[in-house]
Scaffold this motif. Structure first.
Motif, PDB file in Angstrom:
ATOM      1  N   PHE A 119       0.851  -1.175   0.000  1.00 45.39           N
ATOM      2  CA  PHE A 119       0.000   0.000   0.000  1.00 45.39           C
ATOM      3  C   PHE A 119       0.893   1.233   0.000  1.00 45.39           C
ATOM      4  CE2 PHE A 119      -2.229   3.251   2.608  1.00 45.39           C
ATOM      5  CZ  PHE A 119      -3.324   3.460   1.784  1.00 45.39           C
ATOM      6  N   VAL A 120       0.682   2.126  -0.961  1.00 47.66           N
ATOM      7  CA  VAL A 120       1.480   3.350  -1.070  1.00 47.66           C
ATOM      8  C   VAL A 120       0.544   4.538  -0.891  1.00 47.66           C
ATOM      9  CG1 VAL A 120       3.007   4.726  -2.531  1.00 47.66           C
ATOM     10  CG2 VAL A 120       3.084   2.231  -2.678  1.00 47.66           C
ATOM     11  N   LEU A 121       0.955   5.453  -0.013  1.00 51.25           N
ATOM     12  CA  LEU A 121       0.156   6.632   0.266  1.00 51.25           C
ATOM     13  C   LEU A 121       1.097   7.783   0.587  1.00 51.25           C
ATOM     14  CD1 LEU A 121      -2.808   7.659   0.761  1.00 51.25           C
ATOM     15  CD2 LEU A 121      -2.385   7.203   3.177  1.00 51.25           C
ATOM     16  N   CYS A 122       0.777   8.948   0.110  1.00 53.99           N
ATOM     17  CA  CYS A 122       1.570  10.142   0.403  1.00 53.99           C
ATOM     18  C   CYS A 122       1.297  10.535   1.856  1.00 53.99           C
ATOM     19  CB  CYS A 122       1.201  11.273  -0.551  1.00 53.99           C
ATOM     20  SG  CYS A 122       2.170  12.759  -0.287  1.00 53.99           S
ATOM     21  N   LEU A 123       2.204  10.180   2.743  1.00 50.50           N
ATOM     22  CA  LEU A 123       2.006  10.393   4.177  1.00 50.50           C
ATOM     23  C   LEU A 123       1.985  11.859   4.569  1.00 50.50           C
ATOM     24  CD1 LEU A 123       4.183   7.547   5.696  1.00 50.50           C
ATOM     25  CD2 LEU A 123       1.689   7.657   5.459  1.00 50.50           C
ATOM     26  N   ARG A 124       2.558  12.726   3.760  1.00 51.26           N
ATOM     27  CA  ARG A 124       2.546  14.156   4.100  1.00 51.26           C
ATOM     28  C   ARG A 124       1.126  14.725   4.113  1.00 51.26           C
ATOM     29  NH1 ARG A 124       7.844  17.136   2.692  1.00 51.26           N
ATOM     30  NH2 ARG A 124       9.283  15.416   2.390  1.00 51.26           N
ATOM     31  N   GLU A 125       0.198  13.988   3.556  1.00 51.52           N
ATOM     32  CA  GLU A 125      -1.182  14.464   3.461  1.00 51.52           C
ATOM     33  C   GLU A 125      -2.129  13.755   4.426  1.00 51.52           C
ATOM     34  OE1 GLU A 125      -2.073  13.945  -0.680  1.00 51.52           O
ATOM     35  OE2 GLU A 125      -0.600  15.449  -1.287  1.00 51.52           O
ATOM     36  N   HIS A 126      -1.593  12.876   5.307  1.00 50.66           N
ATOM     37  CA  HIS A 126      -2.459  12.069   6.166  1.00 50.66           C
ATOM     38  C   HIS A 126      -1.845  11.848   7.545  1.00 50.66           C
ATOM     39  CE1 HIS A 126      -5.028  10.956   2.763  1.00 50.66           C
ATOM     40  NE2 HIS A 126      -3.911  10.871   2.063  1.00 50.66           N
ATOM     41  N   ASN A 127      -2.712  11.753   8.545  1.00 50.92           N
ATOM     42  CA  ASN A 127      -2.296  11.285   9.857  1.00 50.92           C
ATOM     43  C   ASN A 127      -2.701   9.816   9.946  1.00 50.92           C
ATOM     44  OD1 ASN A 127      -5.070  11.246  10.291  1.00 50.92           O
ATOM     45  ND2 ASN A 127      -5.067  13.085  11.558  1.00 50.92           N
ATOM     46  N   ILE A 128      -2.515   9.186  11.106  1.00 51.64           N
ATOM     47  CA  ILE A 128      -2.797   7.754  11.223  1.00 51.64           C
ATOM     48  C   ILE A 128      -4.260   7.432  10.914  1.00 51.64           C
ATOM     49  CG2 ILE A 128      -3.098   7.895  13.747  1.00 51.64           C
ATOM     50  CD1 ILE A 128      -1.771   4.873  11.703  1.00 51.64           C
ATOM     51  N   GLU A 129      -5.173   8.285  11.344  1.00 51.87           N
ATOM     52  CA  GLU A 129      -6.594   8.034  11.056  1.00 51.87           C
ATOM     53  C   GLU A 129      -6.854   8.071   9.556  1.00 51.87           C
ATOM     54  OE1 GLU A 129      -5.619  10.445  13.328  1.00 51.87           O
ATOM     55  OE2 GLU A 129      -6.079   9.320  15.146  1.00 51.87           O
ATOM     56  N   GLY A 130      -6.250   9.028   8.878  1.00 53.79           N
ATOM     57  CA  GLY A 130      -6.402   9.131   7.433  1.00 53.79           C
ATOM     58  C   GLY A 130      -5.775   7.957   6.704  1.00 53.79           C
ATOM     59  N   VAL A 131      -4.634   7.495   7.199  1.00 54.12           N
ATOM     60  CA  VAL A 131      -3.966   6.339   6.593  1.00 54.12           C
ATOM     61  C   VAL A 131      -4.881   5.117   6.690  1.00 54.12           C
ATOM     62  CG1 VAL A 131      -2.030   4.727   6.823  1.00 54.12           C
ATOM     63  CG2 VAL A 131      -1.622   7.184   6.992  1.00 54.12           C
ATOM     64  N   LEU A 132      -5.393   4.869   7.884  1.00 55.31           N
ATOM     65  CA  LEU A 132      -6.279   3.705   8.075  1.00 55.31           C
ATOM     66  C   LEU A 132      -7.531   3.820   7.211  1.00 55.31           C
ATOM     67  CD1 LEU A 132      -5.872   3.281  11.926  1.00 55.31           C
ATOM     68  CD2 LEU A 132      -5.012   1.730  10.146  1.00 55.31           C
ATOM     69  N   ARG A 133      -8.097   5.008   7.140  1.00 53.81           N
ATOM     70  CA  ARG A 133      -9.300   5.232   6.324  1.00 53.81           C
ATOM     71  C   ARG A 133      -9.001   4.965   4.842  1.00 53.81           C
ATOM     72  NH1 ARG A 133     -10.708   9.309   8.827  1.00 53.81           N
ATOM     73  NH2 ARG A 133      -9.478  10.855   7.722  1.00 53.81           N
ATOM     74  N   GLN A 134      -7.882   5.485   4.358  1.00 54.74           N
ATOM     75  CA  GLN A 134      -7.505   5.267   2.956  1.00 54.74           C
ATOM     76  C   GLN A 134      -7.291   3.786   2.663  1.00 54.74           C
ATOM     77  OE1 GLN A 134      -6.888   7.319   0.074  1.00 54.74           O
ATOM     78  NE2 GLN A 134      -8.293   8.561   1.273  1.00 54.74           N
ATOM     79  N   LEU A 135      -6.601   3.110   3.566  1.00 49.11           N
ATOM     80  CA  LEU A 135      -6.354   1.679   3.379  1.00 49.11           C
ATOM     81  C   LEU A 135      -7.677   0.909   3.290  1.00 49.11           C
ATOM     82  CD1 LEU A 135      -3.374   0.301   5.497  1.00 49.11           C
ATOM     83  CD2 LEU A 135      -4.241  -0.665   3.378  1.00 49.11           C
ATOM     84  N   GLU A 136      -8.576   1.196   4.207  1.00 48.24           N
ATOM     85  CA  GLU A 136      -9.878   0.518   4.202  1.00 48.24           C
ATOM     86  C   GLU A 136     -10.644   0.798   2.912  1.00 48.24           C
ATOM     87  OE1 GLU A 136     -11.417   2.106   7.841  1.00 48.24           O
ATOM     88  OE2 GLU A 136     -10.445   0.562   9.073  1.00 48.24           O
ATOM     89  N   GLN A 137     -10.657   2.046   2.479  1.00 51.06           N
ATOM     90  CA  GLN A 137     -11.391   2.417   1.262  1.00 51.06           C
ATOM     91  C   GLN A 137     -10.766   1.811   0.015  1.00 51.06           C
ATOM     92  OE1 GLN A 137     -11.407   6.702   1.398  1.00 51.06           O
ATOM     93  NE2 GLN A 137     -13.057   6.781   2.909  1.00 51.06           N
ATOM     94  N   ARG A 138      -9.446   1.863  -0.063  1.00 51.71           N
ATOM     95  CA  ARG A 138      -8.783   1.391  -1.278  1.00 51.71           C
ATOM     96  C   ARG A 138      -8.803  -0.127  -1.413  1.00 51.71           C
ATOM     97  NH1 ARG A 138      -3.422   4.930  -1.556  1.00 51.71           N
ATOM     98  NH2 ARG A 138      -2.824   3.225  -2.958  1.00 51.71           N
ATOM     99  N   LEU A 139      -9.066  -0.838  -0.343  1.00 47.91           N
ATOM    100  CA  LEU A 139      -9.214  -2.292  -0.440  1.00 47.91           C
ATOM    101  C   LEU A 139     -10.406  -2.669  -1.322  1.00 47.91           C
ATOM    102  CD1 LEU A 139      -8.312  -3.497   3.144  1.00 47.91           C
ATOM    103  CD2 LEU A 139      -7.288  -4.309   1.002  1.00 47.91           C
ATOM    104  N   ASP A 140     -11.344  -1.752  -1.515  1.00 51.01           N
ATOM    105  CA  ASP A 140     -12.504  -2.007  -2.368  1.00 51.01           C
ATOM    106  C   ASP A 140     -12.197  -1.816  -3.856  1.00 51.01           C
ATOM    107  OD1 ASP A 140     -14.142  -2.613  -0.194  1.00 51.01           O
ATOM    108  OD2 ASP A 140     -14.810  -0.539   0.028  1.00 51.01           O
ATOM    109  N   ASN A 141     -11.043  -1.253  -4.178  1.00 48.95           N
ATOM    110  CA  ASN A 141     -10.693  -1.000  -5.579  1.00 48.95           C
ATOM    111  C   ASN A 141     -10.428  -2.295  -6.337  1.00 48.95           C
ATOM    112  OD1 ASN A 141     -10.855   1.767  -5.373  1.00 48.95           O
ATOM    113  ND2 ASN A 141      -8.657   2.086  -5.115  1.00 48.95           N
ATOM    114  N   GLU A 142     -10.620  -2.225  -7.642  1.00 49.37           N
ATOM    115  CA  GLU A 142     -10.205  -3.304  -8.532  1.00 49.37           C
ATOM    116  C   GLU A 142      -8.681  -3.228  -8.676  1.00 49.37           C
ATOM    117  OE1 GLU A 142     -12.143  -5.738  -9.873  1.00 49.37           O
ATOM    118  OE2 GLU A 142     -13.694  -4.872  -8.603  1.00 49.37           O
ATOM    119  N   PRO A 143      -8.019  -4.354  -8.939  1.00 51.67           N
ATOM    120  CA  PRO A 143      -6.549  -4.345  -9.020  1.00 51.67           C
ATOM    121  C   PRO A 143      -5.959  -3.319  -9.987  1.00 51.67           C
ATOM    122  CG  PRO A 143      -7.332  -6.588  -8.880  1.00 51.67           C
ATOM    123  CD  PRO A 143      -8.557  -5.707  -9.035  1.00 51.67           C
TER     124      PRO A 143
END
Length: 167
Positions: A119-143
């Motif tokens: 999982f790759v995310l620009c951390l400068r734009e997120h705190n831990i809550e945002g990271v977890l939220r993004q991870l959860e949301q992006r798991l729904d994406n198609e490959p």
């Protein structure tokens, strides 16, 4: 000195860290031909974007795999770069609660099992809550969507790093 006047070796040495263990992006952008138009972060990052978009599927996957899991090491086996270590620390990932670390590891594992890359995310734009939220949301994406999203996040990371470097 304008960026477009730098030698190839100096350019790659100076900007090689923008892309995690993947200075080939910077080298190819230089080889494509820099001109005074590329002396600005906006246009230089566009040159990098073109290189990434034109890369082979294998190169793109290697670029993604050069990134570490958010609570781990790079899939490539390389050490975490200084830039990544700072970004992790600044985002609070190095200092988050144990339950957040456990959740992050669980989601990272699920993500890797589904997509085959970290999982790759620009951390400068997120705190831990945002990271977890993004991870959860992006798991729904198609490959294929997630593959493209990971590359876009890499370009965001590189843009932030570029901005910091030229300031």
């Amino acid at each position: 000195m304008p960026l477009s006047d730098l030698s190839r070796a100096t350019f790659v040495q100076y900007f090689g860290g923008l892309f995690e263990h993947s200075s080939w992006v910077v080298d190819r952008a230089y080889a494509a031909g820099l001109c005074p138009e590329h002396d600005y972060p906006e246009t230089l990052s566009e040159a990098f974007r073109v290189v990434v978009e034109q890369a082979t599927l294998g190169r793109k996957l290697a670029l993604i795999n050069a990134h570490a899991e958010l609570c781990g090491t790079p899939a490539s086996g390389a050490r975490l770069s200084g830039e990544s270590a700072r970004e992790r620390s600044d985002s609070g990932l190095d200092h988050c609660a144990q339950h957040d670390v456990l959740r992050l590891r669980e989601l990272n594992s699920t993500y890797r099992d589904k997509f085959g890359f970290p999982f790759v995310l620009c951390l400068r734009e997120h705190n831990i809550e945002g990271v977890l939220r993004q991870l959860e949301q992006r798991l729904d994406n198609e490959p294929d969507v997630e593959f493209d999203t990971a590359l876009q996040e890499i370009l965001r990371i590189a843009r932030w790093r570029l901005e910091a470097l030229v300031r």
